[in-house]
Design an enzyme around this catalytic site. Structure first.
Site, PDB file in Angstrom:
ATOM      1  N   ASP A  16       0.803  -1.068   0.053  1.00 11.22           N
ATOM      2  CA  ASP A  16      -0.127   0.145   0.078  1.00 11.22           C
ATOM      3  C   ASP A  16       1.008   1.169  -0.126  1.00 11.22           C
ATOM      4  O   ASP A  16       2.078   1.106   0.166  1.00 11.22           O
ATOM      5  CB  ASP A  16      -0.919  -0.005   1.095  1.00 11.22           C
ATOM      6  N   SER A  17       0.495   2.422  -0.350  1.00  7.33           N
ATOM      7  CA  SER A  17       1.147   3.559  -0.446  1.00  7.33           C
ATOM      8  C   SER A  17       1.459   3.955   1.059  1.00  7.33           C
ATOM      9  O   SER A  17       2.499   4.620   1.297  1.00  7.33           O
ATOM     10  CB  SER A  17       0.355   4.837  -0.796  1.00  7.33           C
ATOM     11  N   TYR A  48      -0.832   8.280  -2.655  1.00 10.50           N
ATOM     12  CA  TYR A  48      -0.760   8.055  -3.898  1.00 10.50           C
ATOM     13  C   TYR A  48      -2.185   8.966  -4.480  1.00 10.50           C
ATOM     14  O   TYR A  48      -2.286   9.175  -5.810  1.00 10.50           O
ATOM     15  CB  TYR A  48      -0.885   6.449  -4.305  1.00 10.50           C
ATOM     16  N   GLY A  49      -3.040   9.240  -3.505  1.00 10.87           N
ATOM     17  CA  GLY A  49      -4.453   9.341  -3.832  1.00 10.87           C
ATOM     18  C   GLY A  49      -4.381  10.592  -4.670  1.00 10.87           C
ATOM     19  O   GLY A  49      -5.286  10.863  -5.747  1.00 10.87           O
ATOM     20  N   CYS A  79      -4.212  -1.073  -2.218  1.00 14.76           N
ATOM     21  CA  CYS A  79      -4.181   0.275  -2.298  1.00 14.76           C
ATOM     22  C   CYS A  79      -5.212   0.637  -3.402  1.00 14.76           C
ATOM     23  O   CYS A  79      -5.115   0.208  -4.464  1.00 14.76           O
ATOM     24  CB  CYS A  79      -2.839   0.816  -2.834  1.00 14.76           C
ATOM     25  N   ASN A  80      -6.413   1.219  -3.081  1.00 13.35           N
ATOM     26  CA  ASN A  80      -7.428   1.264  -4.063  1.00 13.35           C
ATOM     27  C   ASN A  80      -6.920   2.369  -5.326  1.00 13.35           C
ATOM     28  O   ASN A  80      -7.440   2.140  -6.376  1.00 13.35           O
ATOM     29  CB  ASN A  80      -8.688   1.951  -3.578  1.00 13.35           C
ATOM     30  N   THR A  81      -6.202   3.171  -5.043  1.00 10.80           N
ATOM     31  CA  THR A  81      -5.495   4.160  -5.876  1.00 10.80           C
ATOM     32  C   THR A  81      -4.882   3.340  -6.955  1.00 10.80           C
ATOM     33  O   THR A  81      -4.950   3.601  -8.183  1.00 10.80           O
ATOM     34  CB  THR A  81      -4.760   5.268  -5.470  1.00 10.80           C
ATOM     35  N   GLU A 156      -5.914   8.903   9.825  1.00  8.80           N
ATOM     36  CA  GLU A 156      -4.467   8.607  10.244  1.00  8.80           C
ATOM     37  C   GLU A 156      -4.390   9.645  11.485  1.00  8.80           C
ATOM     38  O   GLU A 156      -3.511   9.233  12.350  1.00  8.80           O
ATOM     39  CB  GLU A 156      -3.734   9.308   9.224  1.00  8.80           C
ATOM     40  N   CYS A 188     -11.735   2.463   0.192  1.00  5.03           N
ATOM     41  CA  CYS A 188     -10.495   3.175   0.544  1.00  5.03           C
ATOM     42  C   CYS A 188     -10.176   2.366   1.661  1.00  5.03           C
ATOM     43  O   CYS A 188     -10.847   2.175   2.526  1.00  5.03           O
ATOM     44  CB  CYS A 188     -10.431   4.608   0.722  1.00  5.03           C
ATOM     45  N   THR A 189      -8.902   1.799   1.769  1.00  6.48           N
ATOM     46  CA  THR A 189      -8.407   0.882   2.721  1.00  6.48           C
ATOM     47  C   THR A 189      -8.407   1.741   4.405  1.00  6.48           C
ATOM     48  O   THR A 189      -8.642   0.938   5.477  1.00  6.48           O
ATOM     49  CB  THR A 189      -7.052   0.338   2.728  1.00  6.48           C
ATOM     50  N   HIS A 190      -8.568   2.983   4.398  1.00  5.45           N
ATOM     51  CA  HIS A 190      -8.434   3.869   5.498  1.00  5.45           C
ATOM     52  C   HIS A 190      -9.865   3.867   6.217  1.00  5.45           C
ATOM     53  O   HIS A 190     -10.342   3.878   7.255  1.00  5.45           O
ATOM     54  CB  HIS A 190      -8.233   5.296   5.367  1.00  5.45           C
TER      55      HIS A 190
END
Lengths: 276, 276
Positions: A16-17, A48-49, A79-81, A156, A188-190
Site C-alpha cells: 500500500d502507499s 498516492y491518491g 491500495c485502491n488508487t 490517520e 479506500c483501505t482507511h
C-alpha cells in the site's frame, strides 16, 4: 501428491502507499491464520491518491517488484488508487498472481439489486474503475461514486469527534440522507476505521461493505479455487513489515489499522535511484 | 556604478513540497512587484510533514538544486518542514543566499513580550526549530508549539464549514481559550487560508502572525540591506511555476493559495532517477 494436496509456503505479499493496507492485512491474517504475509508501506511517498496516473504506475511497479524479490506467491495491491490505475499493468508485468481491492470490492457487491454508493480518494473515483468492475459482475446495479479526500487524514490522526466526522460526512454523503443507497462500499483501505460512524450517520439503514474484508474474502477464494496454493502448515506463519520511510507515525498509528501493535518495521529503499 | 545602484535581474526562487508555498509567493509578488519569481512545488512527493528528516533533506537538496539550475539569485524554502530540518544543510551546500520561513517567522515575532503559541506540522513542531529560532531573537519569550496536522488537508480541500473548523481548532487550540497567548504564529504555509477562522476562534483577542507575510518581509529586508540585489526594473517581471507531478489539483487549488489563477505549470523531473 494430488493437486489438492499441493502447498506453497511462500508468503503472501501486500503493498500500500502507507498504513491503510494494514486493514487488509488484518483481515487476511484473521481469515488465513496459517499464511505468512509480507507488508510493504511506501511511506516515503504516501499518499498516492492525489498523484498522476503515470507517477502511481511507476510507484506501484517498484512496490510490486520489491515484494517479488521477497519471494511472495501472490501480490495484493491493498491500495485502491493503485488498483484503480495500475492493476492491469502489474498483472501483465509479473508472472505471479496479482489482485487488487477494487475487483475484490466488486465481487463483494455482487448480489445487490438497486443502488450502490462507492466512496474513495479523488484518483480512485475519477478513474471510474469501481463502476467498470462492478458493472462487469452486476450490470443492472446503479453505481454512484463520491470522493471523500478528508477521511484519510482524519483516520490517520485517529479523530473520533462525532461533531467533526458528522460535519465531514454531511459534506460528502448528506445527499444520501433522504434516499439512502442499498449499500455503501468503502473504496479506500482507511475507511473501515469509520465503519461505526458510517452506520451511525445512516442510522443503520445502509449496508456497509469494507474493501479490506472483501479483499481477504477474494484471496481466500483464490486459495480455495487453486489459483494460489495454501501454506503447508508445517512452518509457523510469519508477518513481516517493510516501509520506505521509517517514521514514528507508522508504528504509532499501525495499531489502529492493524488491530494489534506492530513493534518492528524494516526501512528499505525500493530502487537504487532512491539513494541520497 | 555605486554599490547602491547595483542590480540583479535573476529571479527569486521559491520551493515548497506542494502548493502551500504559493501563499509565500503571493506575499512576495505583492511586496516586490518588480521581481521575477520561479516557483517549484514538489507535488509528486507532497507532503513532507510526516517524512523522516533524512528523506526531507534529500528532497530539499533536489528542490534547491533545480532552482539553482534556473539561475535564481536567492532560494526561499517556503516550506516550514524543510526550514525546520534542512535549512543549515542548504545554506552550506549552495553558494547563493538561502532563507527559510522559520527564521522569517522568528523575526516577525520579535517584539512580543509574554507568550507565543506556534502551530505547524508534526515534523516542524517536533524539530523544535521555531523555539530555537525565536529564542535567538527573543530569549525571554515563552514559546509553546502545537502540531495541527489536519489543517493542511482542510486547507487543500477548501473546507470552510465553521462547524468542522471549530471542532478541529477545539482539538488543537481549545487549551488556549481560557488564557490566550499574546500571538499565534502560523508555522505552516497552508494556515494563512484560515486567518479569519483563527481570529473568530479567539474572538479577535490574539494577534495572528502569518509566516507567509513574514517571509516576504524577510526577503524585502535582504534586498534593503544589500544581501540580495534588486531587479533593475528594465525587464518586466515574470512568474514561472514548476511542479514535479502535474495534477488537476495544483491548478484548481492554486487560486485559493496564490490569490490569483495560475493557468500554466510545467512538469519537471528533479533527477534522472525519477524517470520511469
Amino acid at each position: 501428491m494430488n493437486k489438492s494436496d499441493a502447498t506453497d509456503d511462500r508468503p503472501i505479499g501486500i503493498f500500500d502507499s502507507g498504513i491503510g493496507g494494514l486493514t487488509v492485512m488484518s483481515e487476511l491474517a484473521k481469515q488465513l491464520p496459517d499464511e505468512s504475509i509480507v507488508y510493504l508501506g511506501d511511506t516515503a511517498r504516501v499518499p498516492y491518491g492525489d498523484k498522476s496516473p503515470e507517477t502511481i504506475i511507476r510507484y506501484a511497479v517498484e512496490d510490486a517488484d520489491f515484494l517479488k524479490k521477497c519471494n511472495v506467491k501472490l501480490i495484493v495491491a491493498a491500495c485502491n488508487t493503485v488498483s484503480a490505475v495500475a492493476l492491469d499493468i502489474l498483472k501483465e508485468r509479473f508472472s505471479i498472481p496479482v489482485c487488487g481491492v477494487i475487483e475484490a470490492g466488486a465481487a463483494a457487491a455482487s448480489g445487490l439489486q438497486k443502488k450502490l454508493a462507492v466512496i474513495g480518494t479523488k484518483t480512485t473515483v475519477s478513474s471510474g474503475a469501481y463502476t467498470r468492475e462492478i458493472q462487469k459482475v452486476s450490470p443492472s446495479l446503479e453505481v454512484e461514486c463520491t470522493a471523500c479526500p478528508l477521511l484519510v487524514p482524519l483516520a490517520e490522526e485517529g479523530i473520533v469527534s462525532w461533531k467533526i466526522l458528522q460535519g465531514v460526512l454531511d459534506i460528502y454523503l448528506g445527499k444520501y440522507l433522504e434516499n439512502p443507497p442499498e449499500a455503501l462500499l468503502l473504496g479506500c483501505t482507511h475507511y473501515p476505521l469509520f465503519t461505526k460512524e458510517f452506520d451511525k450517520f445512516f442510522s443503520g439503514r445502509v449496508k456497509i461493505i469494507s474493501s479490506a474484508a472483501a479483499a481477504a474474502d477474494f484471496v481466500e477464494n483464490l486459495i480455495e479455487n487453486g489459483s494460489v496454493l495454501p501454506n503447508s502448515g508445517r512452518v509457523p506463519p510469519e508477518h513481516s513489515f517493510y516501509v520506505t520511510d521509517t517514521t514514528e507515525k507508522f508504528l504509532s498509528s499501525a495499531c489502529r489499522f492493524f488491530g494489534d501493535s506492530i513493534t518492528q518495521a524494516e526501512q528499505v529503499s525500493l530502487t537504487i535511484t532512491e539513494q541520497f
